[in-house]
Scaffold this motif. Sequence first.
Motif, PDB file in Angstrom:
ATOM      1  N   ALA A   1      -0.582 -17.401   5.402  1.00 48.15           N
ATOM      2  CA  ALA A   1      -1.285 -16.136   5.788  1.00 48.15           C
ATOM      3  C   ALA A   1      -1.739 -15.652   4.194  1.00 48.15           C
ATOM      4  O   ALA A   1      -1.096 -14.384   3.808  1.00 48.15           O
ATOM      5  CB  ALA A   1      -1.011 -15.126   6.417  1.00 48.15           C
ATOM      6  N   PHE A   2      -2.083 -15.888   2.837  1.00 47.58           N
ATOM      7  CA  PHE A   2      -1.972 -15.778   1.718  1.00 47.58           C
ATOM      8  C   PHE A   2      -3.156 -14.557   2.080  1.00 47.58           C
ATOM      9  O   PHE A   2      -3.258 -13.413   1.030  1.00 47.58           O
ATOM     10  CB  PHE A   2      -2.777 -17.173   1.015  1.00 47.58           C
ATOM     11  CG  PHE A   2      -2.904 -16.202  -0.466  1.00 47.58           C
ATOM     12  CD1 PHE A   2      -2.400 -15.747  -1.431  1.00 47.58           C
ATOM     13  CD2 PHE A   2      -4.629 -15.710  -0.926  1.00 47.58           C
ATOM     14  CE1 PHE A   2      -3.075 -15.542  -2.329  1.00 47.58           C
ATOM     15  CE2 PHE A   2      -5.018 -15.431  -1.912  1.00 47.58           C
ATOM     16  CZ  PHE A   2      -3.642 -14.532  -2.974  1.00 47.58           C
ATOM     17  N   SER A   3      -4.151 -14.435   2.909  1.00 44.92           N
ATOM     18  CA  SER A   3      -5.150 -13.493   3.121  1.00 44.92           C
ATOM     19  C   SER A   3      -5.589 -12.684   3.721  1.00 44.92           C
ATOM     20  O   SER A   3      -5.982 -11.542   3.390  1.00 44.92           O
ATOM     21  CB  SER A   3      -6.606 -14.179   3.345  1.00 44.92           C
ATOM     22  OG  SER A   3      -6.210 -14.747   4.412  1.00 44.92           O
ATOM     23  N   ASN A   4      -3.317 -12.525   4.323  1.00 44.96           N
ATOM     24  CA  ASN A   4      -3.372 -10.821   4.835  1.00 44.96           C
ATOM     25  C   ASN A   4      -1.901 -10.846   3.800  1.00 44.96           C
ATOM     26  O   ASN A   4      -1.713  -9.974   4.394  1.00 44.96           O
ATOM     27  CB  ASN A   4      -3.097 -10.958   6.126  1.00 44.96           C
ATOM     28  CG  ASN A   4      -3.197  -9.722   6.245  1.00 44.96           C
ATOM     29  OD1 ASN A   4      -3.504  -9.160   6.114  1.00 44.96           O
ATOM     30  ND2 ASN A   4      -1.658  -9.696   7.053  1.00 44.96           N
ATOM     31  N   SER A   5      -1.505 -11.732   2.680  1.00 45.18           N
ATOM     32  CA  SER A   5      -0.115 -11.391   2.186  1.00 45.18           C
ATOM     33  C   SER A   5       0.067  -9.777   1.229  1.00 45.18           C
ATOM     34  O   SER A   5       1.062  -9.381   0.707  1.00 45.18           O
ATOM     35  CB  SER A   5       0.235 -12.474   1.041  1.00 45.18           C
ATOM     36  OG  SER A   5       0.001 -13.214   1.814  1.00 45.18           O
ATOM     37  N   HIS A   6      -1.725  -9.054   0.924  1.00 39.05           N
ATOM     38  CA  HIS A   6      -1.333  -7.822   0.661  1.00 39.05           C
ATOM     39  C   HIS A   6      -1.004  -6.868   1.049  1.00 39.05           C
ATOM     40  O   HIS A   6      -0.634  -5.516   1.241  1.00 39.05           O
ATOM     41  CB  HIS A   6      -2.550  -7.084  -0.564  1.00 39.05           C
ATOM     42  CG  HIS A   6      -3.856  -7.327   0.510  1.00 39.05           C
ATOM     43  ND1 HIS A   6      -4.036  -8.376   1.962  1.00 39.05           N
ATOM     44  CD2 HIS A   6      -4.531  -6.680   0.599  1.00 39.05           C
ATOM     45  CE1 HIS A   6      -5.122  -8.498   2.260  1.00 39.05           C
ATOM     46  NE2 HIS A   6      -5.365  -7.869   1.747  1.00 39.05           N
ATOM     47  N   ARG A   7      -1.287  -7.038   2.606  1.00 42.64           N
ATOM     48  CA  ARG A   7      -0.566  -5.885   3.740  1.00 42.64           C
ATOM     49  C   ARG A   7       1.051  -5.819   4.252  1.00 42.64           C
ATOM     50  O   ARG A   7       1.896  -6.940   4.056  1.00 42.64           O
ATOM     51  CB  ARG A   7      -1.066  -6.581   5.210  1.00 42.64           C
ATOM     52  CG  ARG A   7      -3.032  -6.460   4.734  1.00 42.64           C
ATOM     53  CD  ARG A   7      -3.313  -4.981   4.555  1.00 42.64           C
ATOM     54  NE  ARG A   7      -5.120  -5.421   4.258  1.00 42.64           N
ATOM     55  CZ  ARG A   7      -6.267  -4.215   3.922  1.00 42.64           C
ATOM     56  NH1 ARG A   7      -4.748  -3.942   2.819  1.00 42.64           N
ATOM     57  NH2 ARG A   7      -7.152  -4.367   3.922  1.00 42.64           N
ATOM     58  N   ASN A   8       1.496  -5.027   3.794  1.00 47.61           N
ATOM     59  CA  ASN A   8       2.999  -4.492   4.049  1.00 47.61           C
ATOM     60  C   ASN A   8       3.247  -4.154   5.977  1.00 47.61           C
ATOM     61  O   ASN A   8       3.688  -3.717   6.346  1.00 47.61           O
ATOM     62  CB  ASN A   8       3.863  -3.163   2.788  1.00 47.61           C
ATOM     63  CG  ASN A   8       4.342  -3.718   2.016  1.00 47.61           C
ATOM     64  OD1 ASN A   8       5.320  -4.094   2.571  1.00 47.61           O
ATOM     65  ND2 ASN A   8       3.385  -2.974   1.211  1.00 47.61           N
ATOM     66  N   HIS A   9       2.488  -5.493   6.630  1.00 52.90           N
ATOM     67  CA  HIS A   9       3.584  -5.458   7.865  1.00 52.90           C
ATOM     68  C   HIS A   9       4.611  -5.914   8.178  1.00 52.90           C
ATOM     69  O   HIS A   9       4.573  -6.761   7.475  1.00 52.90           O
ATOM     70  CB  HIS A   9       1.849  -5.984   8.486  1.00 52.90           C
ATOM     71  CG  HIS A   9       0.482  -4.996   7.677  1.00 52.90           C
ATOM     72  ND1 HIS A   9      -1.104  -5.588   8.644  1.00 52.90           N
ATOM     73  CD2 HIS A   9       0.434  -3.890   6.987  1.00 52.90           C
ATOM     74  CE1 HIS A   9      -1.693  -4.955   7.932  1.00 52.90           C
ATOM     75  NE2 HIS A   9      -0.673  -3.302   8.047  1.00 52.90           N
ATOM     76  N   ALA A  10       4.366  -6.237   9.462  1.00 50.94           N
ATOM     77  CA  ALA A  10       5.813  -6.375   9.951  1.00 50.94           C
ATOM     78  C   ALA A  10       5.935  -8.196   9.699  1.00 50.94           C
ATOM     79  O   ALA A  10       6.839  -8.915   9.472  1.00 50.94           O
ATOM     80  CB  ALA A  10       6.239  -5.814  11.469  1.00 50.94           C
ATOM     81  N   SER A  11       4.986  -8.358   9.799  1.00 46.49           N
ATOM     82  CA  SER A  11       4.776  -9.901  10.581  1.00 46.49           C
ATOM     83  C   SER A  11       4.604 -10.636   8.916  1.00 46.49           C
ATOM     84  O   SER A  11       5.153 -11.832   8.460  1.00 46.49           O
ATOM     85  CB  SER A  11       3.368 -10.382  11.354  1.00 46.49           C
ATOM     86  OG  SER A  11       2.236 -10.437  10.234  1.00 46.49           O
ATOM     87  N   MET A  12       4.271  -9.961   7.952  1.00 47.29           N
ATOM     88  CA  MET A  12       4.736 -10.811   6.379  1.00 47.29           C
ATOM     89  C   MET A  12       5.314  -9.974   6.005  1.00 47.29           C
ATOM     90  O   MET A  12       5.538 -11.027   5.299  1.00 47.29           O
ATOM     91  CB  MET A  12       3.098  -9.984   6.368  1.00 47.29           C
ATOM     92  CG  MET A  12       2.154  -9.910   6.478  1.00 47.29           C
ATOM     93  SD  MET A  12       0.806 -11.360   6.810  1.00 47.29           S
ATOM     94  CE  MET A  12       1.111 -11.943   5.383  1.00 47.29           C
ATOM     95  N   VAL A  13       6.279  -9.282   6.053  1.00 42.78           N
ATOM     96  CA  VAL A  13       7.408  -8.378   5.292  1.00 42.78           C
ATOM     97  C   VAL A  13       8.230  -8.226   5.857  1.00 42.78           C
ATOM     98  O   VAL A  13       9.631  -8.882   5.493  1.00 42.78           O
ATOM     99  CB  VAL A  13       6.705  -7.391   4.391  1.00 42.78           C
ATOM    100  CG1 VAL A  13       7.788  -6.352   3.623  1.00 42.78           C
ATOM    101  CG2 VAL A  13       5.901  -7.425   3.403  1.00 42.78           C
TER     102      VAL A  13
END
Length: 363
Positions: A127-139
Amino acid sequence: MNMQNITSVRDIDVSGKRVLVRVDFNVPLKDGKIENDVRIKAALPTLKLLIERGASSIVVLTHLGRPKTPDDQATRVAPVAQRLRELLNAPQIAVHENLRFDPREETNDPVFAQELASLGDVYVNDAFSNSHRNHASMVGLPALLPSAAGLGLLAEVAHLEPALTPPPGSVALIGGAKFETKVPLIKKLLALYSEVLLGGALANDVIKARGLPFGASLVSQTPVPADIAADEHLVVPTDAIFAENSSNAERSGLVVDIRANEGIIDIGPATAKLWVEKISQAPFVLWNGPMGIYEQGYRDGTDVLAAALAASAVPAVVGGGDTAAAVEKYTFDPSKVFVSTGGGAMLEFLVTGTLPGIEALRH
Ligand code: ADP
Ligand code: 3PG
Ligand code: MG
């Protein structure tokens, strides 16, 4: 960016494992119908690879929209899950309900990350296009499981990274709106690119800052920093399409001849022609932001430039949510032109050289 310590999905053992794949299926929906499925198609190579490699189950994780209530019917994942089944029908794939139905996703809640981690053995970020979000599923989640970068994410980094070391003579084409949100990007590009061609509403701000008439054009509230306005590598249109306030009357003319009741709605034909020459001769082009109010049909400038890129052999990276939508009708040679799935993520990557969701994959 240093991709050391980031494992590719190609290099992990997924055989017999439950794989959590964070994708960005945040696609435009209208009356429950998907208007553009580029982001769904972008995840297929990774999903196919995981199936080929014998993953026992694949849980696809995504957000969709910005739901206002925890169970907003309009942002349930059913339409994107259906579209994915049409593109890739595999019994091992299940699509998890919209992650943002749980407010703990956006607060990067550690317990929510644990709950997600319990659904799989391995984590893949595609999910490159959401990788600027510091969210649980990303970080939060990748810290809890063996994690890897998906093929889509790797392709984005592989194409966007060279845009930060462009060859001499390269040209950046920046348009769109909200000058204040693009100041860090413009500053950075002015240092890296031979010329930054500025269209869209952004140009209005610089035209104003340079003391030129701008009529009733849309400008932002925040003034343009003086060093940006004075930079001679920053080029603004000399002619434009004007629309009269509260009427559909439009005409083209020199920017210096704009009337008080007119606003700039697109770059003009002479500017478009000159900019086509510039981009056709450049060794590399980076483009973000439409040249005009394309949604309302004022898209000749954007079209002329997109057609030129499609016809030329110039390597280019094109991105931004609106930009990707505006150039969708053009067929680019994929070995020359890369269209990023990222909006905010692409802009942030270009400014900082990495993203929180990418850093979270380091181990
Ligand atoms: P992206 O999503 O590709 O990064 P932006 O969101 O920055 O692009 O900009 C897209 C918006 O800019 C569109 O809604 C478009 O109508 C608007 N825009 C472009 N040119 C103008 C203009 N001259 N006046 C007002 N709005 C403009
Ligand atoms: C995007 O569309 O840019 C990403 O999916 C992020 O969505 P968001 O801006 O709602 O966080
Ligand atoms: Mg936009």
